[in-house]
Write a protein that holds these residues in place. Structure first.
Motif, PDB file in Angstrom:
ATOM      1  N   GLU A 180      -3.835   0.245  -3.347  1.00 29.53           N
ATOM      2  CA  GLU A 180      -2.854  -0.783  -3.278  1.00 29.53           C
ATOM      3  C   GLU A 180      -2.218  -1.307  -4.559  1.00 29.53           C
ATOM      4  O   GLU A 180      -2.814  -0.671  -5.565  1.00 29.53           O
ATOM      5  CB  GLU A 180      -3.308  -2.232  -2.597  1.00 29.53           C
ATOM      6  N   ARG A 197      -9.859  -4.286   0.798  1.00 30.11           N
ATOM      7  CA  ARG A 197      -9.245  -3.247   0.416  1.00 30.11           C
ATOM      8  C   ARG A 197      -9.303  -2.271   1.481  1.00 30.11           C
ATOM      9  O   ARG A 197      -8.248  -1.915   2.064  1.00 30.11           O
ATOM     10  CB  ARG A 197      -9.769  -2.336  -1.009  1.00 30.11           C
ATOM     11  N   HIS A 247      -3.635   6.927   2.290  1.00 26.48           N
ATOM     12  CA  HIS A 247      -3.312   5.951   1.263  1.00 26.48           C
ATOM     13  C   HIS A 247      -3.522   6.166  -0.104  1.00 26.48           C
ATOM     14  O   HIS A 247      -4.285   6.927  -0.270  1.00 26.48           O
ATOM     15  CB  HIS A 247      -3.568   4.786   1.668  1.00 26.48           C
ATOM     16  N   THR A 258      -5.735  -1.294   3.487  1.00 26.07           N
ATOM     17  CA  THR A 258      -5.280   0.159   3.618  1.00 26.07           C
ATOM     18  C   THR A 258      -5.347   0.655   4.869  1.00 26.07           C
ATOM     19  O   THR A 258      -4.504   1.632   5.150  1.00 26.07           O
ATOM     20  CB  THR A 258      -6.140   1.119   2.613  1.00 26.07           C
ATOM     21  N   VAL A 261       0.834  -1.117   0.088  1.00 19.19           N
ATOM     22  CA  VAL A 261      -0.148   0.136   0.085  1.00 19.19           C
ATOM     23  C   VAL A 261       0.963   1.224   0.002  1.00 19.19           C
ATOM     24  O   VAL A 261       1.645   1.405   0.767  1.00 19.19           O
ATOM     25  CB  VAL A 261      -0.982   0.088   1.096  1.00 19.19           C
TER      26      VAL A 261
END
Length: 671
Positions: A226, A252, A223, A256, A211
């Protein structure tokens, strides 16, 4: 914003940073070694400073020289790129102590994440899931062996201070542990100056998910989704993509959020990557993804994140280092399409992926609008033994994964490099493989399919092109007025005179070329002239294949495939689908050249390097595959093994020796 930046690095990453700096009106300063005096990054910069001799430890890794270069040129900031000094906390502190801006995380953050054992312990306390294993201070063989036995095989031995696969060994059984540990410790000591290791459970169907995170000096951390870097060989990434295939929104969110939590735990500032290992045996699931490590720098694969988010991460680095807040908030960052990156290495897949060094006499990369090319070398330059063998990155962004893979495969197929060998054809086969296209990937993808991915399937196509070109040279005189020849006449002005002429019969002749695999032959015979301005009226017979010779040279189309042919040193070099083939005139001995001949048991250095281990002495009995001598070259160890069961008859190498390519280091006599 600062007015000037020095990039304490070389190659494609230096060029990459310079592009953003120049777009932003920031003056650029390059540093270089004697081996890089004429490198593109030196030419690209506004100023350049020589650091020292070619070896990195005498140039790029000498912090004092880099700082002096900044002082001498008036640089206000230093960007470390990746590798070299990029994750060196002492260097970061020295930069700041000199009154310069450090474009990277706080030294305390680098230290916190720099040692894998301490980092995992910190992450565990912060609530970030970590893989089971051993993170202790006791580094004796006995303790580490017991820890591996307790964890359960297979296990990974990993360098505490490591990265990029250096000092990492997979161990399948207790009996393999001691030798693997010794090798991991040597590699780690050579690469990082630290031979400490940790033990980690080896996941049998692993996916490498990472990430991209970013923090600023105002307490914000976000973030940028990914990346999947599962396509690896020997723990070195080969193809990366964003987003990760098979990643649902719940997974996800879990990964993250864990990455942001990890960054906040070390008060992170700047660009960083939190790497996770996922057990993909039942697909990606949030509760089966564990923290591995954090890379406290910009990653090689950052362009795929830039492609799917539309952001310039180097610009983000500059702005954060200058004290500005992050350009975007989390809810303002969105995914758009799919991106893939392939790493083009100077290496020989057919030769065990040994690095390839030498001049770049012919160097062509794709120029399509939809392909982003990052490179730090150019035609006429050289691939040196002193640095990493990655010579370029190719990146494609498309609407969906299938289109991205197809576009990147096409880009790799256009690569033409000679005489240095590359993995371009290997990359094409990886990207075209049905399992990869279906998203069925894990870190063992290449290892379990290596034979089919390495073996070119277009040698016959290349031979056809080379033979066709040779035939045209013999059968047709280039130049005005020579494009409508009578193949039955001996008086047509061809440069070879009575080529293939026979009384009372049609002309016929054989064309022969050879490569490392043997002799390729084809026969010229008259045929019906095709509707082509360069047609000779001859056809080339190869078994049951009959093609007008005129189809082969001009546009270089053989069947439905486009190829490129160049001539170097009386050899025809054919490029097709990323692979390269070299053909020359045979010696007409009836057998042609062979790829090697019977082995005499000599163990030769695969390339220039340093001997780091000698594991047998004269008189020892050895078994096939047993390591005899270990050579370190281009930052990796290469074990020279016994070609068969036998006795060591000669050892001419000692630890510490600098050896040249092809030097005989030992010899084994067969039992």
């Amino acid at each position: 914003m600062f007015r000037s930046v020095l990039v304490a690095n070389r190659g494609e990453i230096a060029c990459r940073v310079f592009r953003t700096a120049q777009r932003m009106g920031i003056e650029t300063v390059a540093v270089y070694s004697e081996a890089d005096a004429h490198a593109p990054h030196v030419k690209m910069a506004d100023k350049a400073v020589l650091l020292g001799p070619a070896p990195a430890r005498e140039s790029y890794l000498v912090a004092e020289k880099v700082l002096q270069a900044a002082k001498d040129t008036g640089a206000e900031a230093i960007h470390p790129g990746y590798g070299f000094l990029s994750e060196n906390a002492e260097f970061a502190e020295a930069v700041e102590a000199a009154g310069l801006i450090w474009i990277g995380p706080k030294p305390s953050s680098i230290r916190a994440m720099g040692l894998k054992d301490a980092a995992k312990d910190l992450m565990d306390k912060a609530g970030v899931p970590v893989t089971p294993g051993y993170l202790g201070e006791d580094q004796t063989l006995e303790t580490l062996q017991k820890a591996a036995d307790k964890t359960g095989y297979p296990v990974l031995i990993k360098a505490v201070a490591g990265g990029g696969g250096k000092g990492m060994k997979k161990v399948g059984s207790a009996g393999e542990f001691a030798a693997a540990l010794a090798s991991a410790q040597r590699e780690s000591k050579a690469a990082f100056g630290d031979d400490r290791v940790l033990i980690e459970k080896y996941v049998t169907r692993p996916r490498h998910i990472e990430v991209q995170v970013f923090g600023d000096t105002h307490g914000n951390v976000v973030h940028l989704f990914e990346r999947d870097c599962s396509l690896q060989r020997r723990h070195q990434k080969v193809i990366e993509e964003a987003p990760a295939p098979g990643m649902d929104e719940a997974t996800r969110a879990a990964v993250t959020e864990a990455a942001v939590k990890a960054a906040k735990a070390v008060d992170y500032v700047g660009a960083g990557t939190v790497e996770f290992i996922a057990d993909a045996s039942e697909g990606l699931k949030g509760d089966r993804i564990w923290f591995m490590e954090m890379n406290t720098r910009l990653q090689v694969e950052h362009p795929v994140t830039e492609a799917v988010t539309g952001q310039d991460l180097v610009e983000w680095q500059f702005r954060v280092a200058a004290g500005e807040p992050l350009p975007l908030k989390q809810d303002e960052i969105a995914l758009d399409g799919w991106a893939m990156e392939a790493r083009l290495y100077a290496e020989d897949p057919a030769g065990g992926f040994l690095p390839s060094i030498g001049p770049l006499d012919h160097f062509v990369l794709p120029e399509d609008d939809g392909v982003r090319v990052e490179t730090g070398v150019e035609e006429g330059g050289e691939v040196s033994q002193f640095y990493d063998p990655m010579i370029a990155k190719l990146i494609v962004h498309a609407e969906d994964r299938e289109s991205a893979a197809a576009g990147l495969a096409d880009a790799c197929s256009q690569v033409q490099v000679w005489p240095v060998k590359t993995n371009a054809g290997f990359l094409v086969r990886c990207l075209d493989h049905p399992d990869f296209v279906d998203g069925d990937v894990d870190t063992g993808f290449i290892g379990t399919r290596e034979a089919e991915l390495v073996e070119p399937d277009n040698e016959g196509l290349a031979a056809s092109a080379a033979l066709g070109s040779a035939a045209l040279e013999q059968a047709w005189a280039h130049g005005p007025g020579r494009n409508a020849l009578d193949p039955t006449s001996p008086w047509d002005g061809r440069p070879t005179g009575l080529f293939g002429f026979r009384l009372n019969a049609a002309p016929r002749a054989e064309v022969r070329l050879e490569d490392a695999h043997g002799v390729h032959a084809a026969r010229l015979a008259p045929g019906r002239p095709a509707d082509h301005p360069l047609d000779t009226g001859l056809v080339l017979e190869m078994g049951e294949v009959r093609r007008p010779v005129s189809e082969l040279p001009g546009g270089m189309v053989v069947g439905d495939e486009a190829v490129t042919l160049i001539e170097r040193d009386d050899r025809r070099i054919v490029f097709v689908d990323g692979d390269v083939f070299s053909f020359g005139t045979p010696n007409y001995s009836g057998t042609g050249a062979t790829a090697g001949g019977a082995s005499d048991g000599s163990l030769r250095a695969p390339m220039p390097g340093k001997v780091v281990a000698v594991q047998a002495k004269v008189g020892d009995t050895v078994t096939k595959g047993q390591s005899i001598v270990v050579v370190e070259a281009m930052k990796m160890e290469h074990a020279l093994t016994a070609p068969y069961d036998g006795t060591v008859a000669e050892v001419s190498a000692s630890v510490g020796d600098q050896v040249v390519d092809g030097a005989v280091l030992a010899r084994v006599e067969e039992l």
